[in-house]
Design an enzyme around this catalytic site. Structure first.
Site, PDB file in Angstrom:
ATOM      1  N   GLU A 123       0.715  -1.264   0.135  1.00 59.90           N
ATOM      2  CA  GLU A 123      -0.264  -0.010   0.005  1.00 59.90           C
ATOM      3  C   GLU A 123       0.793   1.250  -0.279  1.00 59.90           C
ATOM      4  O   GLU A 123       0.646   2.044   0.914  1.00 59.90           O
ATOM      5  CB  GLU A 123      -0.985   0.117   1.362  1.00 59.90           C
ATOM      6  CG  GLU A 123      -1.717  -1.131   1.554  1.00 59.90           C
ATOM      7  CD  GLU A 123      -2.427  -1.079   2.729  1.00 59.90           C
ATOM      8  OE1 GLU A 123      -1.940  -0.355   3.776  1.00 59.90           O
ATOM      9  OE2 GLU A 123      -3.321  -1.850   2.942  1.00 59.90           O
ATOM     10  N   PRO A 124       1.950   1.296  -1.068  1.00 60.49           N
ATOM     11  CA  PRO A 124       2.613   2.668  -0.914  1.00 60.49           C
ATOM     12  C   PRO A 124       1.936   3.913  -1.187  1.00 60.49           C
ATOM     13  O   PRO A 124       0.919   3.944  -1.975  1.00 60.49           O
ATOM     14  CB  PRO A 124       3.633   2.280  -1.919  1.00 60.49           C
ATOM     15  CG  PRO A 124       2.888   1.472  -2.928  1.00 60.49           C
ATOM     16  CD  PRO A 124       2.027   0.777  -2.227  1.00 60.49           C
ATOM     17  N   GLY A 125       2.112   4.939  -0.676  1.00 61.34           N
ATOM     18  CA  GLY A 125       1.630   6.130  -0.978  1.00 61.34           C
ATOM     19  C   GLY A 125       2.695   7.178  -1.413  1.00 61.34           C
ATOM     20  O   GLY A 125       3.125   7.178  -2.614  1.00 61.34           O
ATOM     21  N   ARG A 126       3.713   7.606  -0.340  1.00 54.12           N
ATOM     22  CA  ARG A 126       4.720   8.379  -0.580  1.00 54.12           C
ATOM     23  C   ARG A 126       5.594   8.017  -1.746  1.00 54.12           C
ATOM     24  O   ARG A 126       6.133   8.941  -2.536  1.00 54.12           O
ATOM     25  CB  ARG A 126       5.567   8.390   0.794  1.00 54.12           C
ATOM     26  CG  ARG A 126       6.358   9.388   0.838  1.00 54.12           C
ATOM     27  CD  ARG A 126       7.427   9.529   2.053  1.00 54.12           C
ATOM     28  NE  ARG A 126       6.654   8.978   3.473  1.00 54.12           N
ATOM     29  CZ  ARG A 126       6.384   9.858   4.209  1.00 54.12           C
ATOM     30  NH1 ARG A 126       6.584  11.465   4.127  1.00 54.12           N
ATOM     31  NH2 ARG A 126       5.656   9.803   5.410  1.00 54.12           N
ATOM     32  N   ARG A 140       3.930  19.822   6.583  1.00 57.90           N
ATOM     33  CA  ARG A 140       5.009  18.812   7.000  1.00 57.90           C
ATOM     34  C   ARG A 140       6.120  19.258   7.603  1.00 57.90           C
ATOM     35  O   ARG A 140       6.560  18.965   8.704  1.00 57.90           O
ATOM     36  CB  ARG A 140       5.322  17.958   5.948  1.00 57.90           C
ATOM     37  CG  ARG A 140       4.380  17.225   5.091  1.00 57.90           C
ATOM     38  CD  ARG A 140       4.707  16.264   4.079  1.00 57.90           C
ATOM     39  NE  ARG A 140       5.485  15.006   4.819  1.00 57.90           N
ATOM     40  CZ  ARG A 140       6.792  14.796   4.813  1.00 57.90           C
ATOM     41  NH1 ARG A 140       7.603  15.712   4.410  1.00 57.90           N
ATOM     42  NH2 ARG A 140       7.153  14.030   5.773  1.00 57.90           N
ATOM     43  N   TYR A 190       6.130  17.810  11.227  1.00 59.41           N
ATOM     44  CA  TYR A 190       6.961  16.670  11.593  1.00 59.41           C
ATOM     45  C   TYR A 190       8.298  17.020  11.591  1.00 59.41           C
ATOM     46  O   TYR A 190       9.200  15.970  11.352  1.00 59.41           O
ATOM     47  CB  TYR A 190       6.583  15.320  10.597  1.00 59.41           C
ATOM     48  CG  TYR A 190       5.383  15.021   9.954  1.00 59.41           C
ATOM     49  CD1 TYR A 190       4.501  14.371  10.844  1.00 59.41           C
ATOM     50  CD2 TYR A 190       4.777  15.681   8.795  1.00 59.41           C
ATOM     51  CE1 TYR A 190       3.157  13.880  10.482  1.00 59.41           C
ATOM     52  CE2 TYR A 190       3.386  15.235   8.445  1.00 59.41           C
ATOM     53  CZ  TYR A 190       2.644  14.622   9.311  1.00 59.41           C
ATOM     54  OH  TYR A 190       1.357  14.234   9.222  1.00 59.41           O
ATOM     55  N   CYS A 192       0.320  33.751  10.779  1.00 56.81           N
ATOM     56  CA  CYS A 192       0.660  34.434  11.685  1.00 56.81           C
ATOM     57  C   CYS A 192       1.181  33.503  13.161  1.00 56.81           C
ATOM     58  O   CYS A 192       0.351  33.442  14.038  1.00 56.81           O
ATOM     59  CB  CYS A 192      -0.527  35.471  12.267  1.00 56.81           C
ATOM     60  SG  CYS A 192      -0.719  36.496  10.831  1.00 56.81           S
ATOM     61  N   GLU A 193       2.303  32.936  12.913  1.00 56.00           N
ATOM     62  CA  GLU A 193       2.894  31.945  13.816  1.00 56.00           C
ATOM     63  C   GLU A 193       4.343  31.723  13.448  1.00 56.00           C
ATOM     64  O   GLU A 193       4.551  31.363  12.216  1.00 56.00           O
ATOM     65  CB  GLU A 193       2.085  30.874  14.250  1.00 56.00           C
ATOM     66  CG  GLU A 193       1.333  29.794  13.305  1.00 56.00           C
ATOM     67  CD  GLU A 193       0.678  28.708  13.891  1.00 56.00           C
ATOM     68  OE1 GLU A 193       1.029  27.844  14.466  1.00 56.00           O
ATOM     69  OE2 GLU A 193      -0.549  28.953  13.788  1.00 56.00           O
ATOM     70  N   TYR A 238       1.451  14.003   0.827  1.00 56.15           N
ATOM     71  CA  TYR A 238       1.027  14.532   1.936  1.00 56.15           C
ATOM     72  C   TYR A 238       1.277  16.353   1.969  1.00 56.15           C
ATOM     73  O   TYR A 238       1.545  16.702   2.989  1.00 56.15           O
ATOM     74  CB  TYR A 238       1.748  13.978   3.252  1.00 56.15           C
ATOM     75  CG  TYR A 238       1.740  12.446   3.167  1.00 56.15           C
ATOM     76  CD1 TYR A 238       0.304  11.911   3.697  1.00 56.15           C
ATOM     77  CD2 TYR A 238       2.653  11.588   2.859  1.00 56.15           C
ATOM     78  CE1 TYR A 238      -0.064  10.705   3.468  1.00 56.15           C
ATOM     79  CE2 TYR A 238       2.581  10.183   2.743  1.00 56.15           C
ATOM     80  CZ  TYR A 238       1.277   9.525   3.180  1.00 56.15           C
ATOM     81  OH  TYR A 238       0.839   8.329   3.206  1.00 56.15           O
TER      82      TYR A 238
HETATM   83  N1  LLP Z   1      -1.488   2.174   4.469  1.00 58.12           N
HETATM   84  C1  LLP Z   1      -1.678   2.617   5.443  1.00 58.12           C
HETATM   85  C2  LLP Z   1      -2.858   1.751   6.377  1.00 58.12           C
HETATM   86  C3  LLP Z   1      -1.444   3.912   6.008  1.00 58.12           C
HETATM   87  O1  LLP Z   1      -1.931   4.207   7.170  1.00 58.12           O
HETATM   88  C4  LLP Z   1      -0.520   4.435   5.306  1.00 58.12           C
HETATM   89  C5  LLP Z   1      -0.197   5.833   5.626  1.00 58.12           C
HETATM   90  C6  LLP Z   1      -0.007   3.955   3.973  1.00 58.12           C
HETATM   91  C7  LLP Z   1      -0.568   2.705   3.835  1.00 58.12           C
HETATM   92  C8  LLP Z   1       0.855   4.647   2.970  1.00 58.12           C
HETATM   93  O2  LLP Z   1       2.195   5.032   3.823  1.00 58.12           O
HETATM   94  P1  LLP Z   1       3.260   5.561   2.766  1.00 58.12           P
HETATM   95  O3  LLP Z   1       3.831   4.427   1.679  1.00 58.12           O
HETATM   96  O4  LLP Z   1       2.780   6.827   2.413  1.00 58.12           O
HETATM   97  O5  LLP Z   1       4.265   5.745   3.852  1.00 58.12           O
HETATM   98  N2  LLP Z   1       1.114  12.667   6.800  1.00 58.12           N
HETATM   99  C9  LLP Z   1       2.523  12.145   7.113  1.00 58.12           C
HETATM  100  C10 LLP Z   1       2.545  10.462   6.677  1.00 58.12           C
HETATM  101  C11 LLP Z   1       1.265   9.903   7.306  1.00 58.12           C
HETATM  102  C12 LLP Z   1       1.164   8.246   6.931  1.00 58.12           C
HETATM  103  C13 LLP Z   1      -0.027   7.844   7.244  1.00 58.12           C
HETATM  104  N3  LLP Z   1      -0.520   6.305   6.779  1.00 58.12           N
HETATM  105  C14 LLP Z   1       3.680  12.713   6.154  1.00 58.12           C
HETATM  106  O6  LLP Z   1       3.479  13.833   5.761  1.00 58.12           O
HETATM  107  O7  LLP Z   1       5.001  12.231   6.506  1.00 58.12           O
END
Ligand code: LLP
Length: 415
Positions: free
Chosen positions: A272-275, A314, A318, A344-345, A372
């Site tokens: 389940e890649p996002g980033r 971000r 983070y 304003c912060e 993100y």
């Molecule tokens: N699967 C599940 C169940 C998740 O909760 C997430 C991310 C992913 C897959 C995808 O993860 P990735 O491959 O993108 O690392 N907002 C934060 C990142 C939060 C990630 C939340 N869950 C940031 O900007 O670093």
């Protein structure tokens, strides 16, 4: 392709970012499709030889154009809300390739998922399993279940995005998972589909993934001995990338480890890649409004730009470090600059202490902002959310219009 300088100008694929700024205005998010496509192919290559499915984590960047194009490449989707399911459907995505994660699925979320015929609910608690079964019974349908296991593995990442430790709210411990599988197996309204975990985000090491997969496989084997046979195993996302100079996850090496650890089992592997797929494809394009050089020693040099923490949270949330690059080779005032927004912060910064040559009016690219970025933007300070632009080769299109203040006020009333 991707981001490169041509004649001293930063381009997204073949399009100069200055052309986009002139046509669309700033701030804007720009996504270079070639980068997403290349990343998708690299991932496919790393998992070659294993029966697998990539379920893109929609939360990372949920623009309809990105979802539609990833679907065309063959991706499924990992969603966390009814809203994200609606996006997938609008983008022409196949609900039969959707998995639904998240600890707090509402009744409406569950009903929508069941009616849409999604592939699996990644169930995170006994109560959720009960709710899912009750709704499936009520709707006269069957729901496919995967139990999210919390393998208690330390992914060595920022504490806010580590999700596979005992003390995190996600999933259930392996012992409880067995009970839930027995319940699901016995139910007339649930089908046991798979098993899943997600141990965190921005993970550079392979070892936590190996440990998590091993823990899940122990369960798979134990369930198999009880006659409960699963069709897939989903190890979540979290593949770490390089923002500045930190090491990225070695995806090919991960693929090898996953192949070896799975052995001769015939389960489908899911990720389940996002980033990993979208971060490098995106930049936040912003313009310097004012320079406030330090008036005396002990003060700092500030470049006040037109993007702010509400557009890219971000760094504030983070402690993330995004590289900052001038769009046109600089001839301005050299020095170390804090790149800050109009909010304003003091937490409103995009980057601190960066060596840059700046003039007022210069364009800057905040790099690696495709994941993100826009999705976590807000209207804080009544700032309309910015436009999103998709570049493909030598063409670009606005895939989300810039909001107006009228858009923001439309849902409000003064009494
Ligand atoms: N699967 C599940 C169940 C998740 O909760 C997430 C991310 C992913 C897959 C995808 O993860 P990735 O491959 O993108 O690392 N907002 C934060 C990142 C939060 C990630 C939340 N869950 C940031 O900007 O670093």
């Amino acid at each position: 392709m991707g981001y490169a300088r041509r004649d001293g100008e930063l381009c997204a694929d073949a399009v100069p970012l200055a052309t986009i700024a002139a046509g669309v205005g700033t701030p804007a998010y720009v996504y270079a499709w070639s980068v997403v496509r290349d990343r998708y192919r690299c991932l496919e290559a790393a998992l070659d030889g294993v029966d697998h499915r990539v379920c893109y984590a929609v939360k990372a960047n949920s623009n309809l154009a990105i979802l539609a194009r990833l679907g065309e490449l063959g991706a499924g989707y990992d969603i966390v809300s009814g809203g994200e399911l609606e996006r997938v459907l609008r983008a022409g995505g196949d609900p039969g390739r959707v998995v639904f994660s998240g600890v707090g699925k509402s009744l409406a979320d569950i009903d929508f998922g069941i009616k849409a015929g999604i592939d699996a609910f990644n169930v995170e608690s006994a109560s959720e399993l009960g709710r899912l079964e009750a709704r499936a019974r009520l709707l006269g349908r069957r729901a496919r279940v995967s139990i999210r296991v919390n393998p208690d593995v330390d992914a060595d990442t920022h504490p806010y995005i580590a999700t596979g430790l005992k003390e995190s709210k996600f999933g259930v411990p392996p012992g409880q998972a067995v009970e839930l599988y027995r319940r699901a197996f016995a139910s007339a309204h649930l089908d046991v589909a798979g098993i899943d975990c997600h141990i965190g985000s921005q993970i550079a090491d392979i070892e936590p993934f190996r440990m998590a997969l091993t823990a899940l496989l122990e369960l798979v084997d134990a369930l198999g001995r009880d006659g409960i046979v699963l069709d897939h195993i989903d190890i979540g996302g979290g593949f770490g990338i390089t923002y500045e100079d930190e090491p990225a996850l070695d995806l090919d090496a991960l693929g090898d480890v996953l192949r070896t650890t799975l052995g001769r089992r015939t389960l489908q592997l899911r990720v389940e890649p996002g980033r990993y797929l979208v971060a490098d494809a995106g930049i936040l394009l912003t313009r310097v409004e004012y320079l406030k050089p330090a008036p005396a020693s002990g003060y700092r040099n500030f470049a006040v730009v037109d993007a702010a923490m509400n557009d890219l949270v971000r760094p504030a949330l983070y402690q993330a470090r995004h590289a900052v690059e001038p769009v046109v080779d600089g001839d301005g005032a050299g020095g170390r600059w804090d790149v800050v927004g109009p909010v304003c912060e003091t937490g409103d910064f995009l980057a601190l202490d960066r060596e840059l040559e700046l003039n007022e009016g210069d364009l800057l690219a905040i790099r690696t902002a495709g994941a993100y970025g826009f999705v976590q933007s807000s209207n804080y300070n009544t700032r309309p959310r910015v436009a999103e632009v998709l570049v493909d080769g030598d063409e670009f299109a606005v895939v989300r219009k810039r909001e107006t203040v009228a858009d923001l006020l439309r849902l409000e009333s003064a009494r």
